[in-house]
Design an enzyme around this catalytic site. Structure first.
Site, PDB file in Angstrom:
ATOM      1  N   ASP A   1       0.828  -1.209   0.000  1.00  0.00           N
ATOM      2  CA  ASP A   1       0.000   0.000   0.000  1.00  0.00           C
ATOM      3  C   ASP A   1       0.867   1.267   0.000  1.00  0.00           C
ATOM      4  O   ASP A   1       2.104   1.198   0.045  1.00  0.00           O
ATOM      5  CB  ASP A   1      -0.933  -0.053   1.216  1.00  0.00           C
ATOM      6  CG  ASP A   1      -2.319   0.489   0.908  1.00  0.00           C
ATOM      7  OD1 ASP A   1      -2.459   1.300  -0.016  1.00  0.00           O
ATOM      8  OD2 ASP A   1      -3.272   0.108   1.623  1.00  0.00           O
TER       9      ASP A   1
ATOM     10  N   GLU B   1      -1.000   1.600  -5.232  1.00  0.00           N
ATOM     11  CA  GLU B   1      -0.809   3.043  -5.050  1.00  0.00           C
ATOM     12  C   GLU B   1      -1.960   3.812  -5.702  1.00  0.00           C
ATOM     13  O   GLU B   1      -1.843   4.998  -5.943  1.00  0.00           O
ATOM     14  CB  GLU B   1       0.586   3.501  -5.488  1.00  0.00           C
ATOM     15  CG  GLU B   1       1.005   3.202  -6.911  1.00  0.00           C
ATOM     16  CD  GLU B   1       0.455   4.198  -7.909  1.00  0.00           C
ATOM     17  OE1 GLU B   1      -0.720   4.022  -8.302  1.00  0.00           O
ATOM     18  OE2 GLU B   1       1.188   5.109  -8.340  1.00  0.00           O
ATOM     19  N   TRP B   2      -3.061   3.096  -5.946  1.00  0.00           N
ATOM     20  CA  TRP B   2      -4.359   3.683  -6.326  1.00  0.00           C
ATOM     21  C   TRP B   2      -4.342   4.423  -7.668  1.00  0.00           C
ATOM     22  O   TRP B   2      -5.190   5.274  -7.913  1.00  0.00           O
ATOM     23  CB  TRP B   2      -4.875   4.619  -5.222  1.00  0.00           C
ATOM     24  CG  TRP B   2      -4.548   4.191  -3.835  1.00  0.00           C
ATOM     25  CD1 TRP B   2      -4.904   3.006  -3.259  1.00  0.00           C
ATOM     26  CD2 TRP B   2      -3.806   4.918  -2.847  1.00  0.00           C
ATOM     27  NE1 TRP B   2      -4.420   2.954  -1.979  1.00  0.00           N
ATOM     28  CE2 TRP B   2      -3.747   4.116  -1.691  1.00  0.00           C
ATOM     29  CE3 TRP B   2      -3.191   6.167  -2.841  1.00  0.00           C
ATOM     30  CZ2 TRP B   2      -3.090   4.513  -0.532  1.00  0.00           C
ATOM     31  CZ3 TRP B   2      -2.532   6.571  -1.687  1.00  0.00           C
ATOM     32  CH2 TRP B   2      -2.489   5.756  -0.554  1.00  0.00           C
ATOM     33  N   GLY B   3      -3.355   4.149  -8.493  1.00  0.00           N
ATOM     34  CA  GLY B   3      -3.320   4.796  -9.805  1.00  0.00           C
ATOM     35  C   GLY B   3      -2.729   6.192  -9.814  1.00  0.00           C
ATOM     36  O   GLY B   3      -2.704   6.841 -10.852  1.00  0.00           O
TER      37      GLY B   3
ATOM     38  N   ASP C   1     -10.056   3.305  -3.667  1.00  0.00           N
ATOM     39  CA  ASP C   1     -10.791   2.149  -3.150  1.00  0.00           C
ATOM     40  C   ASP C   1     -12.217   2.044  -3.713  1.00  0.00           C
ATOM     41  O   ASP C   1     -12.931   3.040  -3.797  1.00  0.00           O
ATOM     42  CB  ASP C   1     -10.897   2.217  -1.628  1.00  0.00           C
ATOM     43  CG  ASP C   1      -9.546   2.019  -0.968  1.00  0.00           C
ATOM     44  OD1 ASP C   1      -8.513   1.980  -1.679  1.00  0.00           O
ATOM     45  OD2 ASP C   1      -9.520   1.897   0.266  1.00  0.00           O
TER      46      ASP C   1
HETATM   47  C1  GLA Z   1      -5.960   1.351   1.434  1.00  0.00           C
HETATM   48  C2  GLA Z   1      -6.088   0.330   0.326  1.00  0.00           C
HETATM   49  C3  GLA Z   1      -7.223  -0.634   0.652  1.00  0.00           C
HETATM   50  C4  GLA Z   1      -6.957  -1.313   1.991  1.00  0.00           C
HETATM   51  C5  GLA Z   1      -6.755  -0.264   3.073  1.00  0.00           C
HETATM   52  C6  GLA Z   1      -6.277  -0.877   4.376  1.00  0.00           C
HETATM   53  O1  GLA Z   1      -7.077   2.186   1.486  1.00  0.00           O
HETATM   54  O2  GLA Z   1      -6.302   0.945  -0.905  1.00  0.00           O
HETATM   55  O3  GLA Z   1      -7.369  -1.583  -0.372  1.00  0.00           O
HETATM   56  O4  GLA Z   1      -5.830  -2.135   1.869  1.00  0.00           O
HETATM   57  O5  GLA Z   1      -5.801   0.707   2.690  1.00  0.00           O
HETATM   58  O6  GLA Z   1      -6.061   0.065   5.371  1.00  0.00           O
END
Ligand code: GLA
Length: 404
Positions: free
Chosen positions: A168, A201-203, A223
């Site tokens: 993450d 890293e969410w893009g 997310d």
């Molecule tokens: C981030 C990630 C999620 C999850 C949470 C856990 O938000 O994107 O997928 O792993 O952390 O805290």
């Protein structure tokens, strides 16, 4: 968002009385992606399948939940369908490292430790995944991250028998993910244990453009949440990066929400179909121990799973959009084509895919397998496929050329 389509795959959509060329675009991903070599760990030839604790349990996890989930994957037959990773997300660790600097499993919730858990999961013929963070603390801030401790943590995971790491991007030093993520890749490779490396890293740093050299999958979105809007928008955001996916490295629009009981059967069916066609990781995010028959039917659809796991490994994409009526398609091995007719509107609608728009010649004759009806249609088709689709639902097919 503008429609993303491929040069050779421009399709008409005939919907509710309308027709027209909806988009044209760049060429298919195939040339670049299917020839790419796997990461040195050799993993991810097809998208990973399994379960992850986060969507349903959040931080309320313990070793019994993990063990019972492993048991349930076996008893439901899901293991035999390909669901193999049992992935622990955030909140498995103590806040403090041990005296020798190692990460430590939380004694109140994982008293037997991760090694024992890995042994248990392995004894069921499954694999264990764990979670860490390329920062000082994980996102839930209840345990340390691996920044500055990459090799020790990778060694610890390998020692424990971990098979998958989700990494993450919270509470970092502010440097770019592109700089931090390769450090853990190298550390994992150095352990000598094949560990699937999932970049999360969410893009933010467009990981599709560099992730193939760093990890086996990369999140393309923030997310997901358990709503139709969130599911639909994750699909769109992920679609943009279709050309970058291929064997060894996959776009990840986040965990599945199927079975978390906020959306309808049709909506979860659309969710699962799109993730399968996009060659997304199929990581179940519900409580596998108590799935309803509907949830089992959706997640256990072997025809749809086979599209996801097809060895050609080309991400299907949206090829036509007319208002809220869409056609998604992608090539499969053995000269077949997977097609989704997706009705995002609030009323039933007719949707048509024309052959020349989904990579088939207009004169080609195909057999049609309906993947949600689990049947091959009695009649062959030429030129087009039309179906009436319920609101928020899909129809999904594999078309097989008769004369090859
Ligand atoms: C981030 C990630 C999620 C999850 C949470 C856990 O938000 O994107 O997928 O792993 O952390 O805290």
């Amino acid at each position: 968002m503008a429609c993303v389509c491929c040069k050779s795959v421009v399709i008409f959509l005939l919907a509710a009385g309308f027709s027209g060329v909806v988009c044209n675009g760049e060429d298919s991903a195939r040339s670049e992606t299917s020839s790419r070599s796997l990461l040195q760990n050799g993993l991810g030839a097809t998208p990973p399948m399994g379960w992850n604790s986060w969507n349903h349990f959040g931080c309320n996890i313990n070793e019994n939940i993990i063990k019972e989930t492993a048991d349930a994957l076996v008893s439901t037959g899901f293991k035999n369908l390909g669901y193999e990773y049992v992935n622990i997300d955030d909140c498995w660790g103590e806040f403090k490292r041990s005296e020798n600097g190692k990460l430590v499993a939380k004694s109140s919730t994982f008293p037997s430790g991760i090694k024992a858990l890995a042994d248990y999961v392995h004894s069921k013929g499954l694999k264990l995944g764990i979670y860490s963070d390329a920062g000082y603390y994980t996102c839930a801030k209840q345990q340390p991250g691996s920044l500055g401790h990459e090799q020790l943590d990778a060694d610890t995971f390998a020692e424990w028998g971990v098979d998958y790491l989700k990494y993450d991007n919270c509470n970092t030093d502010g440097s770019k993910p592109e700089a931090r993520y390769p450090i853990m890749r190298d550390a994992l490779l150095k352990t000598g244990r094949p560990i699937f490396y999932s970049l999360c890293e969410w893009g933010v740093d467009h990981p599709a453009t560099w992730g193939g050299k760093v990890g086996n999958s990369w999140r393309t979105t923030q997310d997901i949440s358990n709503s139709w809007d969130s599911i639909s928008s994750r699909a769109e955001l992920n679609n943009v990066w279709a050309d970058y996916a291929g064997p060894g490295g996959w776009n990840d629009p986040d965990l599945l929400e199927v079975g978390n009981a906020n959306a309808s059967r049709e909506e979860y069916g659309s969710h699962f179909s799109l993730w399968a066609l996009m060659k997304a990781p199929l990581l179940i995010g519900c409580d596998v121990r108590s799935m309803t028959p509907t949830t089992r039917d959706i997640l256990g659809n072997a025809d749809v799973i086979a599209v996801n796991q097809d060895p050609l490994g080309v991400q299907g994409k949206r090829v036509t959009k007319y208002k809220e009526l869409e056609v998604w398609a992608g090539p499969l091995s053995n000269n077949r084509v997977a097609v989704i007719l997706w009705n995002r509107s609030e009323t039933r609608a007719m949707i048509t895919a024309l052959w020349q728009k989904i990579g088939l010649q207009p004169g080609e004759e195909v057999t049609v397998r309906n993947l949600w009806k689990h049947r091959t249609e009695p009649d062959t088709r030429k030129g087009r496929l039309t179906a009436s689709v319920k609101p928020h639902a899909v129809k999904m097919y594999i078309l097989t050329r008769i004369h090859q």
